[in-house]
Motif scaffolding. Sequence first.
Motif, PDB file in Angstrom:
ATOM      1  N   UNK A  22      14.913  -1.622  20.835  1.00  0.00           N
ATOM      2  CA  UNK A  22      14.990  -0.143  20.422  1.00  0.00           C
ATOM      3  C   UNK A  22      15.917   0.055  19.273  1.00  0.00           C
ATOM      4  N   UNK A  23      16.932  -0.682  19.285  1.00  0.00           N
ATOM      5  CA  UNK A  23      17.975  -0.578  18.368  1.00  0.00           C
ATOM      6  C   UNK A  23      17.340  -0.995  16.919  1.00  0.00           C
ATOM      7  N   UNK A  24      16.596  -2.068  17.176  1.00  0.00           N
ATOM      8  CA  UNK A  24      16.159  -2.585  15.887  1.00  0.00           C
ATOM      9  C   UNK A  24      14.976  -1.852  15.337  1.00  0.00           C
ATOM     10  N   UNK A  25      14.229  -0.951  16.121  1.00  0.00           N
ATOM     11  CA  UNK A  25      13.177  -0.045  15.651  1.00  0.00           C
ATOM     12  C   UNK A  25      13.830   1.089  14.902  1.00  0.00           C
ATOM     13  N   UNK A  99      23.481  -1.396   3.637  1.00  0.00           N
ATOM     14  CA  UNK A  99      22.557  -1.415   4.770  1.00  0.00           C
ATOM     15  C   UNK A  99      21.902  -2.633   5.150  1.00  0.00           C
ATOM     16  N   UNK A 100      21.364  -3.214   3.872  1.00  0.00           N
ATOM     17  CA  UNK A 100      20.549  -4.088   4.054  1.00  0.00           C
ATOM     18  C   UNK A 100      21.267  -5.522   4.360  1.00  0.00           C
ATOM     19  N   UNK A 106      23.440  -9.068  10.953  1.00  0.00           N
ATOM     20  CA  UNK A 106      23.376  -8.782  12.294  1.00  0.00           C
ATOM     21  C   UNK A 106      21.890  -9.739  12.919  1.00  0.00           C
ATOM     22  N   UNK A 107      21.112  -9.949  12.008  1.00  0.00           N
ATOM     23  CA  UNK A 107      19.895 -10.716  12.393  1.00  0.00           C
ATOM     24  C   UNK A 107      20.453 -12.143  12.500  1.00  0.00           C
ATOM     25  N   UNK A 108      21.333 -12.523  11.600  1.00  0.00           N
ATOM     26  CA  UNK A 108      21.696 -14.019  11.622  1.00  0.00           C
ATOM     27  C   UNK A 108      22.779 -14.290  12.975  1.00  0.00           C
TER      28      UNK A 108
END
Length: 116
Positions: A22-25, A99-100, A106-108
């Motif tokens: 949900x946070x990713x979306x 932001x990017x 965060x993804x790493x």
Amino acid sequence: MRTNEERSELVHKRTAEIKREQKKKKQSALDLICIATCLILVVGIGSFMPEWGTGIPGGEGHHISGAASLVGSHAALGYILMGLMAFLLGVCVTVLLYRLHRRNEREQREKLDDEL
């Protein structure tokens, strides 16, 4: 059969996974809104800039060159307007890139957590 502790642990893991999704979306939607805002700002400023140049005192003639018509009239208001637009565009691009960058970090981190 699983014990109550195992079931409870699985429920907590699944709950955490759902919250991450949900946070990713939500984050993706916010990133998309930022990108769209920057694009609209750039296109809007670019398309309306020649019209703004005709309303500046000292810029009687309409120049096809667009941005050069603001600067070419030697009007102080033109310089102020160009400075404000450049500042706004710089802020939008900086926020977008920040932001990017945060999203990639965060993804790493999530990949490293998943591997462990």
